[in-house]
Scaffold this motif. Structure first.
Motif, PDB file in Angstrom:
ATOM      1  N   SER A  74      23.829  33.398  -3.384  1.00  0.00           N
ATOM      2  CA  SER A  74      23.077  34.580  -2.966  1.00  0.00           C
ATOM      3  C   SER A  74      21.713  34.252  -2.375  1.00  0.00           C
ATOM      4  N   PHE A  75      21.108  33.124  -2.762  1.00  0.00           N
ATOM      5  CA  PHE A  75      19.716  32.869  -2.408  1.00  0.00           C
ATOM      6  C   PHE A  75      19.513  31.487  -1.782  1.00  0.00           C
ATOM      7  N   ASN A  76      18.727  31.460  -0.740  1.00  0.00           N
ATOM      8  CA  ASN A  76      18.107  30.230  -0.235  1.00  0.00           C
ATOM      9  C   ASN A  76      19.116  29.130   0.067  1.00  0.00           C
ATOM     10  N   ASP A  77      20.296  29.500   0.527  1.00  0.00           N
ATOM     11  CA  ASP A  77      21.354  28.518   0.816  1.00  0.00           C
ATOM     12  C   ASP A  77      21.671  27.646  -0.390  1.00  0.00           C
ATOM     13  N   GLY A  78      21.459  28.198  -1.582  1.00  0.00           N
ATOM     14  CA  GLY A  78      21.829  27.472  -2.800  1.00  0.00           C
ATOM     15  C   GLY A  78      20.737  26.617  -3.395  1.00  0.00           C
ATOM     16  N   SER A  79      19.594  26.496  -2.742  1.00  0.00           N
ATOM     17  CA  SER A  79      18.481  25.714  -3.281  1.00  0.00           C
ATOM     18  C   SER A  79      17.687  26.575  -4.247  1.00  0.00           C
ATOM     19  N   LEU A  80      17.632  26.154  -5.521  1.00  0.00           N
ATOM     20  CA  LEU A  80      17.058  26.979  -6.587  1.00  0.00           C
ATOM     21  C   LEU A  80      16.317  26.121  -7.604  1.00  0.00           C
ATOM     22  N   PRO A  81      15.437  26.729  -8.399  1.00  0.00           N
ATOM     23  CA  PRO A  81      14.887  26.006  -9.547  1.00  0.00           C
ATOM     24  C   PRO A  81      15.949  25.881 -10.633  1.00  0.00           C
ATOM     25  N   LEU A  82      16.103  24.692 -11.169  1.00  0.00           N
ATOM     26  CA  LEU A  82      17.109  24.441 -12.198  1.00  0.00           C
ATOM     27  C   LEU A  82      16.451  24.443 -13.576  1.00  0.00           C
ATOM     28  N   PHE A  83      16.955  25.293 -14.455  1.00  0.00           N
ATOM     29  CA  PHE A  83      16.469  25.347 -15.835  1.00  0.00           C
ATOM     30  C   PHE A  83      17.636  24.995 -16.751  1.00  0.00           C
ATOM     31  N   SER A  84      17.604  23.793 -17.279  1.00  0.00           N
ATOM     32  CA  SER A  84      18.664  23.354 -18.185  1.00  0.00           C
ATOM     33  C   SER A  84      18.304  23.623 -19.638  1.00  0.00           C
ATOM     34  N   SER A  85      17.088  24.086 -19.899  1.00  0.00           N
ATOM     35  CA  SER A  85      16.645  24.456 -21.237  1.00  0.00           C
ATOM     36  C   SER A  85      15.557  25.510 -21.108  1.00  0.00           C
ATOM     37  N   VAL A  86      15.134  26.060 -22.224  1.00  0.00           N
ATOM     38  CA  VAL A  86      14.109  27.103 -22.214  1.00  0.00           C
ATOM     39  C   VAL A  86      12.744  26.474 -21.943  1.00  0.00           C
ATOM     40  N   PHE A 115       7.665  25.828 -16.501  1.00  0.00           N
ATOM     41  CA  PHE A 115       8.047  26.979 -15.684  1.00  0.00           C
ATOM     42  C   PHE A 115       7.936  26.668 -14.189  1.00  0.00           C
ATOM     43  N   GLN A 116       7.126  25.678 -13.855  1.00  0.00           N
ATOM     44  CA  GLN A 116       6.854  25.399 -12.441  1.00  0.00           C
ATOM     45  C   GLN A 116       7.853  24.390 -11.892  1.00  0.00           C
ATOM     46  N   GLN A 117       9.103  24.764 -11.889  1.00  0.00           N
ATOM     47  CA  GLN A 117      10.160  23.878 -11.422  1.00  0.00           C
ATOM     48  C   GLN A 117      10.235  23.885  -9.894  1.00  0.00           C
ATOM     49  N   ALA A 118      10.283  22.690  -9.317  1.00  0.00           N
ATOM     50  CA  ALA A 118      10.524  22.604  -7.878  1.00  0.00           C
ATOM     51  C   ALA A 118      11.959  23.029  -7.583  1.00  0.00           C
ATOM     52  N   PHE A 119      12.210  23.475  -6.381  1.00  0.00           N
ATOM     53  CA  PHE A 119      13.557  23.898  -6.000  1.00  0.00           C
ATOM     54  C   PHE A 119      14.451  22.667  -5.843  1.00  0.00           C
ATOM     55  N   SER A 120      15.569  22.669  -6.550  1.00  0.00           N
ATOM     56  CA  SER A 120      16.541  21.591  -6.429  1.00  0.00           C
ATOM     57  C   SER A 120      17.424  21.838  -5.211  1.00  0.00           C
ATOM     58  N   THR A 121      18.083  20.782  -4.760  1.00  0.00           N
ATOM     59  CA  THR A 121      18.962  20.917  -3.595  1.00  0.00           C
ATOM     60  C   THR A 121      20.171  21.765  -3.934  1.00  0.00           C
ATOM     61  N   SER A 122      20.789  22.314  -2.907  1.00  0.00           N
ATOM     62  CA  SER A 122      21.980  23.132  -3.098  1.00  0.00           C
ATOM     63  C   SER A 122      23.088  22.333  -3.788  1.00  0.00           C
ATOM     64  N   ASP A 123      23.259  21.075  -3.401  1.00  0.00           N
ATOM     65  CA  ASP A 123      24.297  20.238  -4.011  1.00  0.00           C
ATOM     66  C   ASP A 123      24.019  20.014  -5.494  1.00  0.00           C
ATOM     67  N   SER A 124      22.748  19.832  -5.850  1.00  0.00           N
ATOM     68  CA  SER A 124      22.393  19.624  -7.256  1.00  0.00           C
ATOM     69  C   SER A 124      22.685  20.866  -8.078  1.00  0.00           C
ATOM     70  N   VAL A 125      22.373  22.023  -7.531  1.00  0.00           N
ATOM     71  CA  VAL A 125      22.627  23.275  -8.241  1.00  0.00           C
ATOM     72  C   VAL A 125      24.131  23.489  -8.409  1.00  0.00           C
ATOM     73  N   ALA A 126      24.905  23.197  -7.354  1.00  0.00           N
ATOM     74  CA  ALA A 126      26.363  23.347  -7.436  1.00  0.00           C
ATOM     75  C   ALA A 126      26.934  22.409  -8.496  1.00  0.00           C
TER      76      ALA A 126
END
Length: 297
Positions: free
Chosen positions: A172-184, A191-202
């Motif tokens: 839905s967003f940014n061609d799949g490039s998103l901040p990844l939160f693997s924990s709280v 909270f200031q996560q850089a945007f990971s690549t679309s492949d990393s998020v997938a």
């Protein structure tokens, strides 16, 4: 001489006044220091990570909150996403211009629907991560077979749901490039996560879904038969595998999707219902064609 004497008395009085102020300040400081321990007491009635997450029942409570995040209409955008298609209109007739940013394809990050979908999905991710983190802390304390199995199922569901929320965000967003939160997040920097690549998020959400395939009951019937009544509607291994297939189809990787889809068709006992109304109404919920339903009343 009287004048000098008068001035001396005034100076003396001022010194007394200053001393009194100083003594009052010292006394107040001593009182505050003596109360500091009392002011820093932990409220025994307040829930914290340490006091709440203590057993499998608490994990299930957190999991229920994660399922509840699915009830937000903006996760799927069911009230507005359909108007992005060529065959749908927001109202009863098609007009040249209606000022609807979704229909007009003029939406951006400031559009309420877009913001609400982002918020709704990441709220689900946050709740899932709370359960996942808590399970990892409690895993070593689950000492009997029943609690270990129950905890494992909660963990697998939380990961599958997190995978679903990230799947929606990824497509839905940014061609799949998103901040990844693997924990709280805990510290401000978390909270200031850089945007990971679309492949990393997938890769991230597919790992969650693969875990669900391997560790969850395959179907709704399997939940009822293997775990017990009252579990109808929980996320299944079949759903995770179907969503994996869909994620590859969205990327036009039909060769990879085919393997997952064939497995879904052959090994999960799904079958098409005779009446299409059973799929799109409440007349036959959780039927043999149903792979995943958001379950609430």
């Amino acid at each position: 001489m009287k004048r000098i004497k008068h001035i001396s008395r005034k100076n003396y009085n001022m010194k007394n006044l200053n001393i009194k102020h100083l003594l009052a300040t010292i006394t107040l400081g001593a009182v505050l220091l003596s109360c500091s321990d009392q002011l820093e007491q932990i409220n025994p009635n307040a829930l914290t990570n340490e006091s709440f997450w203590t057993n499998v029942a608490d994990l299930n409570s957190g999991l229920n909150a994660t399922y509840a995040a699915l009830r937000d209409d903006d996760v799927l955008g069911i009230l507005w996403e359909y108007t992005r298609t060529d065959i749908a209109v927001p109202f009863s007739m098609r007009v040249r211009s209606i000022g609807n940013p979704i229909y007009d394809q003029t939406f951006d990050l400031s559009t309420n629907n877009v913001q609400n979908k982002w918020d709704a999905c990441f709220r689900g991710v946050f709740r899932a991560n709370q359960v996942i983190d808590a399970y990892r802390r409690l895993e070593s304390t689950l000492t009997n077979d029943d609690s270990r199995e129950a905890g494992r199922l909660v963990f697998a569901q939380a990961r599958a749901l997190r995978g679903y929320f990230y799947y929606v965000l990824h497509h839905s967003f940014n061609d799949g490039s998103l901040p990844l939160f693997s924990s709280v997040p805990v510290e401000v920097d978390d909270f200031q996560q850089a945007f990971s690549t679309s492949d990393s998020v997938a890769s991230f959400f597919r790992a969650d879904l693969e875990y669900g395939v391997e560790n969850l009951p395959a179907t709704y019937n399997a939940w009822q038969q293997e775990v017990g009544n009252g579990n109808l509607g929980r996320v299944t291994g079949g759903f995770c595998e179907a969503l994996l297939a869909k994620s590859y189809m969205n990327e036009n990787d039909f060769a990879t999707a085919k393997g997952y889809l064939e497995n879904v068709m052959i090994n999960y006992n799904y079958d098409l219902v005779d009446d299409l109304a059973e799929v799109f109404t409440g007349m036959a919920e959780f039927n043999r064609e149903s792979i995943f339903e958001i379950n609430f009343s």
